[in-house]
Scaffold this active site. Sequence first.
Site, PDB file in Angstrom:
ATOM      1  N   GLU A  34      75.168  20.100 -47.914  1.00 40.62           N
ATOM      2  CA  GLU A  34      75.654  19.319 -49.058  1.00 40.62           C
ATOM      3  C   GLU A  34      75.899  20.190 -50.284  1.00 40.62           C
ATOM      4  O   GLU A  34      76.890  20.014 -50.981  1.00 40.62           O
ATOM      5  CB  GLU A  34      74.627  18.226 -49.378  1.00 40.62           C
ATOM      6  CG  GLU A  34      74.913  17.457 -50.651  1.00 40.62           C
ATOM      7  CD  GLU A  34      73.861  16.395 -50.936  1.00 40.62           C
ATOM      8  OE1 GLU A  34      72.971  16.179 -50.086  1.00 40.62           O
ATOM      9  OE2 GLU A  34      73.933  15.764 -52.013  1.00 40.62           O
ATOM     10  N   ASP A  89      66.613  18.834 -54.692  1.00 43.55           N
ATOM     11  CA  ASP A  89      67.455  18.197 -53.683  1.00 43.55           C
ATOM     12  C   ASP A  89      68.259  19.218 -52.905  1.00 43.55           C
ATOM     13  O   ASP A  89      69.459  19.336 -53.128  1.00 43.55           O
ATOM     14  CB  ASP A  89      68.383  17.187 -54.370  1.00 43.55           C
ATOM     15  CG  ASP A  89      69.075  16.269 -53.359  1.00 43.55           C
ATOM     16  OD1 ASP A  89      68.621  16.219 -52.197  1.00 43.55           O
ATOM     17  OD2 ASP A  89      70.043  15.606 -53.743  1.00 43.55           O
ATOM     18  N   GLU A 126      66.846   6.202 -55.898  1.00 42.23           N
ATOM     19  CA  GLU A 126      68.291   6.195 -56.116  1.00 42.23           C
ATOM     20  C   GLU A 126      68.900   4.819 -55.872  1.00 42.23           C
ATOM     21  O   GLU A 126      69.916   4.680 -55.196  1.00 42.23           O
ATOM     22  CB  GLU A 126      68.968   7.240 -55.214  1.00 42.23           C
ATOM     23  CG  GLU A 126      68.491   8.655 -55.524  1.00 42.23           C
ATOM     24  CD  GLU A 126      69.270   9.729 -54.763  1.00 42.23           C
ATOM     25  OE1 GLU A 126      69.587  10.738 -55.386  1.00 42.23           O
ATOM     26  OE2 GLU A 126      69.547   9.522 -53.569  1.00 42.23           O
TER      27      GLU A 126
END
Lengths: 738, 738
Positions: B431, B403, B325
């Site tokens: 998240e 993820d 990333e």
Amino acid sequence: MQYLMRCARARLTAALVLTALLGLFATHVARAADEDGYDLWLRYRPLPTAPRAALAAAATGIAAPSDTPTVRAATAELRRGLAGLLGRTSDKIALAAQPRAGTVVLARAASLPAGLADADALRAALAKAGTEGYVVRRARVDGAPVTLIAANTDIGLLYGSFAWLRQLQLGAAPDRIALLDEPALPLRVLDHWDNLDRTVERGYAGESIWNWWELPNIVDPRYTDYARANASLGINGAVLNNVNAKAEMLSPAFIAKTAAIADVLRPYGIRVYLSVRWSTPLELKETKTADPLDPAVAAWWARKADEIYRTIPDFGGFLVKANSEGQPGPQDYGRNHADGANMLARALAPHHGVVMWRAFVYSPPTHPAQASDRAAQAYDQFQPLDGKFDDNVLVQVKNGAIDFQPREPAHPLFGAMPHTPLMMEFQVTKEYLGFATHLVYLGPLFQETLRFDTRAGGQPMTVARVLAGAQQGRVGGIAGVANIGSSRNWTGSTFDQANWYAFGRLAWSPDLDSRAVAREWAGLTFAPDARVVDPVVDMMMRSREAAVDYMTPLGLHHMMGTGHHYGPAPWVDDLGRADWNPVYYHRAGKDGIGFDRTATGSNAVAQYAPEVARRFADPATTPPELLLWFHHLPWDFRMPSGRTLWDELVAHYDHGVDEVDAMQAEWQRLRPYVDARRYVDVAQRLAQQRREAQWWRDACIAYFQQRSGLPLPAGVRAPDHALDHYRSLSFPFAPGHG
Amino acid sequence: MQYLMRCARARLTAALVLTALLGLFATHVARAADEDGYDLWLRYRPLPTAPRAALAAAATGIAAPSDTPTVRAATAELRRGLAGLLGRTSDKIALAAQPRAGTVVLARAASLPAGLADADALRAALAKAGTEGYVVRRARVDGAPVTLIAANTDIGLLYGSFAWLRQLQLGAAPDRIALLDEPALPLRVLDHWDNLDRTVERGYAGESIWNWWELPNIVDPRYTDYARANASLGINGAVLNNVNAKAEMLSPAFIAKTAAIADVLRPYGIRVYLSVRWSTPLELKETKTADPLDPAVAAWWARKADEIYRTIPDFGGFLVKANSEGQPGPQDYGRNHADGANMLARALAPHHGVVMWRAFVYSPPTHPAQASDRAAQAYDQFQPLDGKFDDNVLVQVKNGAIDFQPREPAHPLFGAMPHTPLMMEFQVTKEYLGFATHLVYLGPLFQETLRFDTRAGGQPMTVARVLAGAQQGRVGGIAGVANIGSSRNWTGSTFDQANWYAFGRLAWSPDLDSRAVAREWAGLTFAPDARVVDPVVDMMMRSREAAVDYMTPLGLHHMMGTGHHYGPAPWVDDLGRADWNPVYYHRAGKDGIGFDRTATGSNAVAQYAPEVARRFADPATTPPELLLWFHHLPWDFRMPSGRTLWDELVAHYDHGVDEVDAMQAEWQRLRPYVDARRYVDVAQRLAQQRREAQWWRDACIAYFQQRSGLPLPAGVRAPDHALDHYRSLSFPFAPGHG
């Protein structure tokens, strides 16, 4: 990249200090229980035995109406306070239907208790209490002795309740308390520079207390405690968001969030206000321009005001930073500040809202003579607009013409706009005064400005009187940029609570003495015991001058590090605008130091009333503490002390450091009287302040010595490092950028 | 711009709900005192009368060595805990020089008390307790009955003390407590994604607890409570900073700050680790490259490791996110992950530090067959490196290959790298699971992954056993991305504390049942009373499946809003990389829905062991809850329930919403048993979760209906709004961006 702290050594020292401190406490297990500071000055700890018994007899219950949220808040606070002071649980504080012996009676002027003796005298007192004031006195109802808390309004009853509890906490005998008070100014407002992502510009106490993400449906109980603390001081307004505002603040979603906060604050007499971004309708793509004279723009704002008031009927109004530091504003369309303020004011007027329009602007100057002096530019733009603003516009002026420096002379706009109500803008958060690390009590700073005699009209006319409308009856207000965050103790340090307290107390009574306010705070925060209060107040009262001395003595200003404004950076000369650079302000060179604002320089002195201007125009009559604000003087200029300017400057830096030494020593003597947790926290901060005072002193002396080329005065200690060291320090993650 | 909440109506509803809730409480003034959650599961509230008397007799004092900080911490915790449970102040808990009747004895294996009966049996037990385990039992010393907390090491004594206190808090009779336990994994680590400016990436509980600005000289007492909470669970490591790391983390100033934290955590058995940015020496301008094979780079890291260990002798090591990333890494220099990890490992090896090298990479793929499937890319890069890593490198693998989704199959790397110790990386912060608003207990998610049978080597081989080194003896560890912030209750909500708790307990004992862990937590957090524990645990145990159902049922994944990952956004198709877009993952169209990861698609199933791969390759043998993870199926595919896939999908969305209804109803029944403050906070969050479950359900059904072109199944309620409404919502100030 290098940093201030030199790692291992500094750390080990700190660890040793901490160990030593904690070790000392281990032998004092019987000391006061640890406090985390959340309760602020509303601690309501149990009184000693004798006064506790007296209070128990004098407060056998509470009689109050229960028909409004504000009176219910007052009753709840009295129960909480009395329970704490009496060492009970609050359900043990009785509610009485009728006054009996020892009842605490909350009474509106319009419905005083039947059987009240001397009711006429009370009515006469209430006639002086106004719409927010109160009367507290012992009285008799049907012959029974009671404590009467009376007011013309519900909020007066709440304020009177807090005032009575304050006296009790400070140890006053219940039968000796007699109070009559009302605020001098109608607008007493905290400005939160809180962003919608919960960062806080210039915030050093954690993130914003406003949890915008979770609002409106999840309501933090902390909002209520915020309201209680403010109401206890008489603060009656809160601007919830940063003056560097986002357009989204006025979106329906954020209006709903604001309304949820307003619902919590309303019973405590606190109106919410919002900072608005000038270009909001344009950015929300709901108008094609933000020109204040465009009817579509005015109509948008009127509709938006209507929308806000539908859910917040007592919404206070807008705070506006326009054409300032990159913010958009009416000047983008060739209009002036009055055009902009009045357009917004007309949107709010039907709802009785106000516009607080900030005068913190410093570009672009239109008078060439003042183009070179940022200090002159706000006056230059605003003074000619005096009388051009609508009735519900206030012009909000920072206490000084630069930006919340450790010391500034009062802003020349005070007294210069007699036809315009002015709001004072103080900064309670210590952007330029060591954040939450340095102990700096701002009471004396506030007082110095409020008592500054503008000599407007050639008469005595303090800034406080200007705000109160003594010139033309245009009553203004007072705002403080809040130092409040989500830190457990609200302000990041124990002593920074005193700055919130002092702001609130002086907003209510601008004539209060800052030392008296410090005494109150110290008694409430630690204990009403002279062994505690005297040294704490002494530390507080010397602290602001100490910071001036180790940072920017003799009228120096704006020499803080770029962006974060924490440490010393007098050498900075490479920023985009000339007037962002410290060298612009101190102008130190071989020939001398200081900013010539007399007729030979920017002539900014001419913005003051003639008597004041004459005084500031001459170094001999300029107060030494403002000397270099107004004058550029040679290094060998002879000071009243007999020393040269150079020697005097160095002496001030040394004195500042010595004062922190003295504060540390005083705090150490307070160890037996303060709970370990708060003691250690303050001690750690003072130790850090001591290191950083040395850093300021050393870096500035090293720099000014380079500029002056002069040797250090005899006996003066050389800086610990060469100038390059101080210049190399950087702080990429300093808090408060927002 | 529009937002989710429709303003006035939503706000008023919330205000009414709150008023109603508070109104109910007004009639229950005798309920439990308000709690703010700071004490977590270490509340130590007074026991009821009878067990309190039993404990008073069984715990008359504490006998312990006082020669190490860890044993002092254990003694302090025992005093605090016993004082709380017995309703005394901690100075009333006696310290005994010698064991007497009722003494709680902390005893190291090497120095068991003289006069101990059955010492040989105890030694035999201790032989099974390892270096971190403990034995707690009733024993006799010179005939006197005592409670013995024994261990081979000091940290074992601390863990044993916490374990004993946990049993007491849960209501166990002191004379019935007998414990023998040791952790299954040596590394039990919290990863803080905390930035140096105190923001927290994916943090929903306020800012970082690490006050980097004030460290190292101002040390927040909260760090100690953080250490206590972790030690009570057996967590023994903390990575202090975000995996998206800054070079400045390794500057001398920040090493000093880290050392100050390490000093606080050390007595609690917690080592500190740091995330490091691959290019640190280059960015600090101390090397000319960051090539891992450049000797100057390796030398820099060796010197930096030496520097760190000088002030932090027990420093744990580095966590690295490289070539992931946008982070720099060894691939920038044509090297592979092993080259990078081993270079760092060699710098740390002399000091016994480790490298935790993250396998969360998804670019650039080298196998063309898998270029189209992000889920396959980490395996693709890492599996070939098995056996190439130095001994002190662990490869840290997220629980699933995408993820931290509400549900993922276990990552195919587990079991596929037998020669490499693996760290599990769970995300404790939610998240993708509703932040701190939605009640989602993650215990079942953790358990599902830990018990996943990889069938590595064709044998039963759960992920937990892989971590414990059952394949080739390479013992790994477990990490959790922390959900901890400066919120008063640490985690932003009461129930999110359970996720910290469950992570810690399962890290210690990966075989624990998540329901049993929930029972412990509920008993400790509220009360060990079946009337409380049973419904709380029931809510918790259904909560994760509820979230899966209203967010991403049947194996759907990665459909959350861009950036913030909060609400539904299955329509997003315009992001820079294909695999950032939800449409990449669900592939919904007229023909069907789901990601074909079988041989006809990306063939990612082939990364699992053959038995598992075969099971996942066939829709008929793929568990329905993972169906669309592995298969693209027509809308009329017949599910085991007999329904079509489309009908089943809609039914799951509806069921998810219904489950939140049920959770709300259960919580309402708990009102008499929970203090008002926590009750209201949870109730507000559940009400919001209910609204947002509906939002998820409505938005996803509206979108998939548009894709499928199918009518809603009979009797199904239409979404509240048209799809355009859901697509128009935006959330520019969502928390957690870091």
